[in-house]
Design a protein around this motif. Structure first.
Motif, PDB file in Angstrom:
ATOM      1  N   PHE A 101       0.834  -1.213   0.000  1.00 18.25           N
ATOM      2  CA  PHE A 101       0.000   0.000   0.000  1.00 18.25           C
ATOM      3  C   PHE A 101       0.870   1.265   0.000  1.00 18.25           C
ATOM      4  N   ILE A 102       1.963   1.235   0.758  1.00 18.66           N
ATOM      5  CA  ILE A 102       2.843   2.410   0.832  1.00 18.66           C
ATOM      6  C   ILE A 102       3.557   2.603  -0.510  1.00 18.66           C
ATOM      7  N   ASP A 103       4.180   1.525  -1.005  1.00 18.11           N
ATOM      8  CA  ASP A 103       4.990   1.635  -2.229  1.00 18.11           C
ATOM      9  C   ASP A 103       4.145   2.009  -3.438  1.00 18.11           C
ATOM     10  N   ASN A 104       2.893   1.552  -3.437  1.00 18.07           N
ATOM     11  CA  ASN A 104       2.040   1.813  -4.603  1.00 18.07           C
ATOM     12  C   ASN A 104       1.061   2.963  -4.362  1.00 18.07           C
ATOM     13  N   GLU A 105       1.269   3.654  -3.258  1.00 15.31           N
ATOM     14  CA  GLU A 105       0.434   4.815  -2.910  1.00 15.31           C
ATOM     15  C   GLU A 105      -1.051   4.528  -3.117  1.00 15.31           C
ATOM     16  N   VAL A 106      -1.494   3.413  -2.571  1.00 10.50           N
ATOM     17  CA  VAL A 106      -2.912   3.034  -2.715  1.00 10.50           C
ATOM     18  C   VAL A 106      -3.774   4.067  -1.976  1.00 10.50           C
ATOM     19  N   ASN A 107      -4.797   4.558  -2.675  1.00 11.92           N
ATOM     20  CA  ASN A 107      -5.687   5.560  -2.090  1.00 11.92           C
ATOM     21  C   ASN A 107      -6.671   4.866  -1.139  1.00 11.92           C
ATOM     22  N   LEU A 108      -6.526   5.159   0.148  1.00  8.99           N
ATOM     23  CA  LEU A 108      -7.318   4.456   1.163  1.00  8.99           C
ATOM     24  C   LEU A 108      -8.782   4.894   1.185  1.00  8.99           C
ATOM     25  N   ASP A 109      -9.089   5.936   0.448  1.00  9.98           N
ATOM     26  CA  ASP A 109     -10.490   6.396   0.392  1.00  9.98           C
ATOM     27  C   ASP A 109     -11.240   5.774  -0.779  1.00  9.98           C
ATOM     28  N   ASP A 110     -10.527   4.972  -1.591  1.00 12.98           N
ATOM     29  CA  ASP A 110     -11.130   4.443  -2.808  1.00 12.98           C
ATOM     30  C   ASP A 110     -11.266   2.909  -2.696  1.00 12.98           C
ATOM     31  N   ASP A 111     -12.507   2.452  -2.426  1.00 12.33           N
ATOM     32  CA  ASP A 111     -12.744   1.006  -2.202  1.00 12.33           C
ATOM     33  C   ASP A 111     -12.283   0.155  -3.377  1.00 12.33           C
ATOM     34  N   GLU A 127      -9.942   0.787  -5.535  1.00  9.34           N
ATOM     35  CA  GLU A 127      -8.483   0.714  -5.580  1.00  9.34           C
ATOM     36  C   GLU A 127      -7.961  -0.316  -4.554  1.00  9.34           C
ATOM     37  N   ILE A 128      -8.632  -0.384  -3.409  1.00 11.25           N
ATOM     38  CA  ILE A 128      -8.208  -1.338  -2.375  1.00 11.25           C
ATOM     39  C   ILE A 128      -8.469  -2.770  -2.851  1.00 11.25           C
ATOM     40  N   ILE A 129      -9.632  -2.983  -3.468  1.00 13.78           N
ATOM     41  CA  ILE A 129      -9.967  -4.320  -3.983  1.00 13.78           C
ATOM     42  C   ILE A 129      -8.958  -4.731  -5.061  1.00 13.78           C
ATOM     43  N   ASN A 130      -8.655  -3.781  -5.985  1.00 14.40           N
ATOM     44  CA  ASN A 130      -7.676  -4.070  -7.044  1.00 14.40           C
ATOM     45  C   ASN A 130      -6.313  -4.384  -6.463  1.00 14.40           C
ATOM     46  N   ALA A 131      -5.916  -3.577  -5.479  1.00 13.13           N
ATOM     47  CA  ALA A 131      -4.600  -3.793  -4.863  1.00 13.13           C
ATOM     48  C   ALA A 131      -4.550  -5.209  -4.287  1.00 13.13           C
ATOM     49  N   CYS A 132      -5.611  -5.603  -3.577  1.00 11.67           N
ATOM     50  CA  CYS A 132      -5.612  -6.933  -2.949  1.00 11.67           C
ATOM     51  C   CYS A 132      -5.519  -8.037  -3.993  1.00 11.67           C
ATOM     52  N   SER A 133      -6.168  -7.825  -5.158  1.00 11.61           N
ATOM     53  CA  SER A 133      -6.089  -8.905  -6.152  1.00 11.61           C
ATOM     54  C   SER A 133      -4.708  -8.930  -6.823  1.00 11.61           C
ATOM     55  N   ASN A 134      -3.945  -7.829  -6.705  1.00  5.87           N
ATOM     56  CA  ASN A 134      -2.587  -7.820  -7.274  1.00  5.87           C
ATOM     57  C   ASN A 134      -1.520  -8.297  -6.291  1.00  5.87           C
ATOM     58  N   ILE A 135      -1.947  -8.574  -5.073  1.00  3.98           N
ATOM     59  CA  ILE A 135      -0.961  -8.935  -4.048  1.00  3.98           C
ATOM     60  C   ILE A 135      -0.890 -10.450  -3.883  1.00  3.98           C
ATOM     61  N   ASP A 136       0.343 -10.961  -3.914  1.00  2.92           N
ATOM     62  CA  ASP A 136       0.533 -12.374  -3.606  1.00  2.92           C
ATOM     63  C   ASP A 136       1.484 -12.436  -2.411  1.00  2.92           C
ATOM     64  N   ILE A 137       1.010 -13.055  -1.333  1.00  3.84           N
ATOM     65  CA  ILE A 137       1.854 -13.159  -0.144  1.00  3.84           C
ATOM     66  C   ILE A 137       2.088 -14.626   0.182  1.00  3.84           C
ATOM     67  N   SER A 138       3.332 -14.950   0.475  1.00  2.00           N
ATOM     68  CA  SER A 138       3.604 -16.307   0.946  1.00  2.00           C
ATOM     69  C   SER A 138       4.672 -16.218   2.021  1.00  2.00           C
ATOM     70  N   ILE A 139       4.805 -17.284   2.795  1.00  3.44           N
ATOM     71  CA  ILE A 139       5.867 -17.273   3.798  1.00  3.44           C
ATOM     72  C   ILE A 139       6.775 -18.471   3.594  1.00  3.44           C
ATOM     73  N   SER A 163      -5.467  -2.900   7.945  1.00  9.57           N
ATOM     74  CA  SER A 163      -6.101  -4.138   8.412  1.00  9.57           C
ATOM     75  C   SER A 163      -7.595  -3.957   8.704  1.00  9.57           C
ATOM     76  N   VAL A 164      -8.107  -2.732   8.600  1.00 12.11           N
ATOM     77  CA  VAL A 164      -9.556  -2.539   8.818  1.00 12.11           C
ATOM     78  C   VAL A 164     -10.361  -2.918   7.571  1.00 12.11           C
ATOM     79  N   PHE A 165      -9.701  -3.044   6.410  1.00  8.11           N
ATOM     80  CA  PHE A 165     -10.446  -3.263   5.167  1.00  8.11           C
ATOM     81  C   PHE A 165     -10.775  -4.744   4.942  1.00  8.11           C
ATOM     82  N   ALA A 166     -12.059  -5.011   4.621  1.00  3.08           N
ATOM     83  CA  ALA A 166     -12.514  -6.396   4.443  1.00  3.08           C
ATOM     84  C   ALA A 166     -11.698  -7.178   3.411  1.00  3.08           C
TER      85      ALA A 166
END
Ligand code: DC
Length: 218
Positions: free
Chosen positions: A44-54, A56-68, A101-104
């Motif tokens: 979110f920081i690196d891509n300057e995701v606009n936290l007021d735009d639902d 944009e948040i949904i798109n960001a989440c679909s572009n994120i792949d996290i693994s450990i 972490s507040v976003f569904a």
């Protein structure tokens, strides 16, 4: 069936320190879920995701792949192919993790990942909603807390030992603000699961807390 231990509690209560030791003693895998929220915060920081735009948040989440993965027993978080572990503890990242972490869509994504990890392995998982949402059927649930003063003092010592100058009152204010956000958010707020055992670590040593938890397991 895998054996699951859930440890929830506010920032700075010692969850990760304790969870790591308990996992090591039991030869379980330790899963730090806060690190996953922190990895999303980095995106979110690196891509300057606009936290007021639902949208944009949904798109960001679909572009994120996290693994450990684990290196020398230490959890590494991989965000879209890049190991971002060295940035996870930055103050800015911690603050953004609490905010995003507040976003569904963020929570749905990570809860799924956490649940799938816990079905495959015996785990000690720490976070804010593990006993309440992620692993409601965990074999053992602990709610680990400590006063904001005790938590600020620990954080102050940790930072000064690293040579970072800081102000203990400011740290406590930040902790209180973080608690408020984590406890008052609409989705999966931080709270003690009804069947979790409350452990207050304000006046306990690390070993005493580990013993209290291993007694519960035994
Ligand atoms: O435990 P931590 O400080 O690394 O967590 C960073 C933030 O991530 C925390 O303020 C709230 C969020 N978080 C969450 O909402 N749910 C979790 N299971 C873990 C962390």
């Amino acid at each position: 069936m895998s054996y699951n231990i859930a440890i929830d509690g506010p920032a700075g209560a010692g969850k990760s320190t304790i969870a790591k030791i308990v996992a090591e003693r039991l030869s379980f895998i330790y899963i730090d879920t806060g690190a996953m929220y922190r990895a999303i915060a980095i995106y979110f920081i690196d891509n300057e995701v606009n936290l007021d735009d639902d949208e944009e948040i949904i798109n960001a989440c679909s572009n994120i792949d996290i693994s450990i993965k684990y290196e020398g027993g230490v959890q590494q978080v991989i965000l879209n192919g890049e190991n971002v572990t060295s940035r996870l503890r930055d103050e800015e990242v911690g603050r953004m993790a609490s905010i995003c972490s507040v976003f569904a869509p963020v929570r749905e994504k990570l809860v799924k990942l956490q649940q799938s990890l816990a079905t495959k392995e015996d785990v000690v998982m720490d976070g804010r909603d593990i006993g309440t949402v992620v692993l409601p059927n965990a074999n053992v649930k602990v709610y680990l807390t400590a006063s904001s003063k005790a938590r600020a003092k620990r954080r102050y010592l940790e930072l000064t030992q690293k040579g970072i100058s800081c102000n203990i009152e400011e740290i406590e204010e930040e902790i209180i603000e973080r608690d408020k956000r984590d406890m008052e958010r609409k989705i999966s707020p931080l709270r003690k699961a009804e069947d979790a055992v409350l452990v207050d670590s304000s006046n306990l040593s690390i070993e005493e807390v580990v013993e209290a938890i291993t007694d519960l397991i035994n």
